[in-house]
Design a protein around this motif. Structure first.
Motif, PDB file in Angstrom:
ATOM      1  N   VAL A  17       2.663  -6.365  10.316  1.00 22.87           N
ATOM      2  CA  VAL A  17       1.880  -6.080   8.411  1.00 22.87           C
ATOM      3  C   VAL A  17       1.518  -5.039   8.369  1.00 22.87           C
ATOM      4  N   CYS A  18       2.163  -4.516   7.699  1.00 26.37           N
ATOM      5  CA  CYS A  18       1.936  -2.824   6.897  1.00 26.37           C
ATOM      6  C   CYS A  18       1.735  -2.546   5.480  1.00 26.37           C
ATOM      7  N   ALA A  19       0.250  -2.185   5.174  1.00 24.14           N
ATOM      8  CA  ALA A  19       0.037  -1.307   4.217  1.00 24.14           C
ATOM      9  C   ALA A  19      -0.062  -0.217   3.538  1.00 24.14           C
ATOM     10  N   THR A  20       0.291   0.095   2.703  1.00 24.04           N
ATOM     11  CA  THR A  20      -0.157   1.368   2.006  1.00 24.04           C
ATOM     12  C   THR A  20      -1.755   1.169   1.308  1.00 24.04           C
ATOM     13  N   GLY A  21      -1.927   2.453   1.525  1.00 21.87           N
ATOM     14  CA  GLY A  21      -3.798   2.916   0.561  1.00 21.87           C
ATOM     15  C   GLY A  21      -3.576   4.201  -0.173  1.00 21.87           C
ATOM     16  N   ARG A  22      -4.879   4.098  -0.158  1.00 22.61           N
ATOM     17  CA  ARG A  22      -4.959   6.068  -0.922  1.00 22.61           C
ATOM     18  C   ARG A  22      -5.756   6.331   0.298  1.00 22.61           C
ATOM     19  N   ASP A  23      -6.140   5.962   1.515  1.00 26.72           N
ATOM     20  CA  ASP A  23      -6.285   6.682   2.623  1.00 26.72           C
ATOM     21  C   ASP A  23      -6.656   5.703   3.301  1.00 26.72           C
ATOM     22  N   ILE A  24      -6.663   5.687   5.071  1.00 27.32           N
ATOM     23  CA  ILE A  24      -6.330   5.132   6.468  1.00 27.32           C
ATOM     24  C   ILE A  24      -7.630   3.479   5.602  1.00 27.32           C
ATOM     25  N   GLY A  25      -8.572   3.750   4.885  1.00 21.17           N
ATOM     26  CA  GLY A  25      -9.655   2.994   5.041  1.00 21.17           C
ATOM     27  C   GLY A  25      -9.101   1.664   4.262  1.00 21.17           C
ATOM     28  N   ALA A  26      -8.467   2.506   3.060  1.00 22.13           N
ATOM     29  CA  ALA A  26      -7.471   1.563   1.799  1.00 22.13           C
ATOM     30  C   ALA A  26      -7.000   0.734   2.391  1.00 22.13           C
ATOM     31  N   ALA A  27      -6.012   0.948   3.070  1.00 21.82           N
ATOM     32  CA  ALA A  27      -4.654   0.925   3.573  1.00 21.82           C
ATOM     33  C   ALA A  27      -4.879   0.021   5.079  1.00 21.82           C
ATOM     34  N   ARG A  28      -5.756   0.258   5.501  1.00 25.88           N
ATOM     35  CA  ARG A  28      -6.215  -0.835   6.528  1.00 25.88           C
ATOM     36  C   ARG A  28      -6.735  -1.974   6.122  1.00 25.88           C
ATOM     37  N   GLU A  29      -7.433  -1.950   4.785  1.00 25.42           N
ATOM     38  CA  GLU A  29      -8.428  -3.333   4.221  1.00 25.42           C
ATOM     39  C   GLU A  29      -6.809  -4.096   4.098  1.00 25.42           C
ATOM     40  N   ARG A  30      -6.035  -3.975   3.476  1.00 28.34           N
ATOM     41  CA  ARG A  30      -4.707  -3.890   2.439  1.00 28.34           C
ATOM     42  C   ARG A  30      -4.262  -4.914   3.683  1.00 28.34           C
ATOM     43  N   ALA A  31      -3.788  -4.644   4.816  1.00 28.48           N
ATOM     44  CA  ALA A  31      -3.035  -5.178   6.073  1.00 28.48           C
ATOM     45  C   ALA A  31      -3.618  -5.995   6.136  1.00 28.48           C
ATOM     46  N   THR A  32      -5.196  -6.127   6.398  1.00 28.62           N
ATOM     47  CA  THR A  32      -6.182  -7.073   7.096  1.00 28.62           C
ATOM     48  C   THR A  32      -5.636  -8.190   6.385  1.00 28.62           C
ATOM     49  N   GLU A  33      -5.821  -7.766   4.658  1.00 24.91           N
ATOM     50  CA  GLU A  33      -5.960  -8.948   3.680  1.00 24.91           C
ATOM     51  C   GLU A  33      -4.384  -9.955   4.055  1.00 24.91           C
ATOM     52  N   ALA A  34      -3.289  -8.876   4.345  1.00 25.34           N
ATOM     53  CA  ALA A  34      -2.389  -9.727   4.214  1.00 25.34           C
ATOM     54  C   ALA A  34      -1.748 -10.292   5.567  1.00 25.34           C
ATOM     55  N   VAL A  35      -2.238  -9.634   7.081  1.00 20.24           N
ATOM     56  CA  VAL A  35      -2.151 -10.507   7.550  1.00 20.24           C
ATOM     57  C   VAL A  35      -3.109 -11.524   7.256  1.00 20.24           C
ATOM     58  N   GLY A  36      -4.038 -11.793   7.437  1.00 18.14           N
ATOM     59  CA  GLY A  36      -5.051 -13.205   6.740  1.00 18.14           C
ATOM     60  C   GLY A  36      -4.612 -14.279   6.530  1.00 18.14           C
ATOM     61  N   LYS A  37      -2.803 -13.944   5.597  1.00 18.18           N
ATOM     62  CA  LYS A  37      -2.434 -14.711   4.763  1.00 18.18           C
ATOM     63  C   LYS A  37      -0.657 -15.699   6.356  1.00 18.18           C
TER      64      LYS A  37
END
Ligand code: AMP
Length: 400
Positions: free
Chosen positions: A364-384
């Protein structure tokens, strides 16, 4: 695109921006998958993902049939097919790497091992799906591994020659270089997480997640690695009459004495590929075609956005993954902005639904303005996403 994992999905996804892509054999989660063998497919460019077909000479066979191929021939693929051969080439090329010895008999292996300091590092010479490396603080465990490897009981013939290395310490870095036989250009660096457990506990796996770019590796580090590691390696390969057109994946350890080479792989790393290649803003198909032609002209460019990938694995991975479970929530995750899910161990169930079919199932990959933001988004997606026993690490790209 030849292969069936998350790496191939990520490559096909990115190639698809400018090309029509067929993935062989692919998997039910990768659009454009086809059971037709590569030899039977008409294409302007063949990109070979995994190491096994490269070691087996698929690139040579396709080239002999007049195809344009990105991926080394069997001669270059020995770089990954034999760690002993690779270490010999590194020494010849003057590339900084761990001291090592290569052994086929127990007595000399033991004698060399007993002279090392912890951590002890024991490797199979041959391919072992990324699992043939033991790093341990315990001399007893290291000795036992040497016995098991050499006897063939642990990894069959792949382990009958062992490489014992000086143990190095430091953060790791992956630099993927696209090579045309003469020239090499670096892709954006990535860092992956090889151990199964949070906090880097437990056994090595094929990779549990990755992120890119890597703050530890500014452009100066990448340039240094290209100058002192990759270019001399390519020259040493040429010196052995090997026209290397494909990826040289430099796995590095950033030690207190500077970067040292852990190993080369002969293909895009997985999961690193999944967080590096989609960040390209230049044309991947064009870049790989130029490399395949021996005529690299372009320098790849990358988005400022960071990318984080978290691998969702089956219960029991890496030892004995449980398979056959229906995957729930995939469409929800895929529907999220800035999220892309790459499929690896995915099969079809009786009712045509996607089910788990291997150890590493999805990234599950996500992009974001920085690593922290991308990580947060990817974690949210994994939760689904869920299936019975689904496992993932919770600390991928944490605190970067
Ligand atoms: P390799 O497949 O050779 O990259 O090894 C897999 C992993 O084992 C590496 O990513 C490192 O984490 C670890 N490793 C390999 N060689 C060494 C070494 N000489 N010293 C310390 N760790 C190592």
């Amino acid at each position: 695109m030849v292969g069936s994992g998350g790496r191939e999905h990520a490559l096909a996804h990115t190639l698809g921006r400018s090309a029509e892509v067929v993935v062989t054999p692919g998997n039910p989660g990768i659009p454009g998958s086809s059971a037709v063998s590569p030899e039977q497919i008409e294409a302007d460019l063949f990109v070979i993902g995994p190491e096994a077909p490269l070691v087996d000479g698929l690139a040579d066979r396709l080239r002999a049939a007049g195809r344009r191929v990105f991926g080394p021939g069997a001669d270059g693929a020995i770089l990954e097919g034999s760690k002993a051969w690779m270490k010999g080439l590194l020494v010849e090329a003057g590339v900084p790497t761990a001291d090592h010895g290569t052994f086929i008999d127990r007595e000399s292996a033991r004698a060399f091992l007993d002279r090392q300091q912890p951590p002890y590092v024991i490797k199979t010479d041959g391919l072992a799906a990324g699992k043939g490396v033991l790093v341990t603080e315990s001399l007893d465990d290291a000795r036992a591994a040497v016995d098991e490897y050499l006897s063939g009981s642990a990894f069959g013939d792949a382990g009958r020659t062992v490489v014992i290395e000086e143990g190095m310490v430091g953060p790791e870095l992956s630099i993927l270089a696209v090579c045309d036989g003469q020239r090499a250009v670096a892709l954006a660096p990535a860092q992956d997480f090889k151990r199964i457990g949070d906090g880097d506990a437990g056994p090595n796996t094929g990779g549990m997640g990755a992120y890119s770019p890597v703050p530890l590796a500014p452009a100066t580090v990448v340039d240094d690695v290209m100058d002192r590691f990759v270019e001399p390696t390519l020259a040493a390969l040429r010196g052995r009459s090997i026209d290397y057109r494909g990826v040289l994946y430099a796995g590095l350890m950033m030690t207190a004495d500077g970067p040292r080479m852990l190993e080369y792989n002969i293909r895009f790393g997985d999961p690193e590929c999944q967080v590096v290649v989609p960040r390209l803003t230049s044309d991947l198909a064009e870049l790989l075609a130029q490399a395949a032609d021996g005529a690299l002209r372009d320098t790849p460019s990358f988005s400022d956005q960071a990318m984080v990938g978290i691998v969702c694995a089956s219960e029991g991975y890496p030892a004995s993954p449980r398979t056959g479970d229906p995957i729930a929530g995939l469409a929800d995750a895929q529907g999220m902005d800035d999220v892309v899910v790459f499929s690896a161990g995915v099969g079809l169930g009786d009712k045509g639904e996607q089910v788990t079919s291997g150890g590493r199932v999805l990234t599950v990959c996500a992009t974001g303005r920085d690593i922290g933001a991308a990580r947060e988004r990817a974690t949210e997606a994994v939760g689904k996403i869920s299936w019975p026993g689904m496992y993932h690490r919770h600390d991928i790209a944490a605190g970067i």
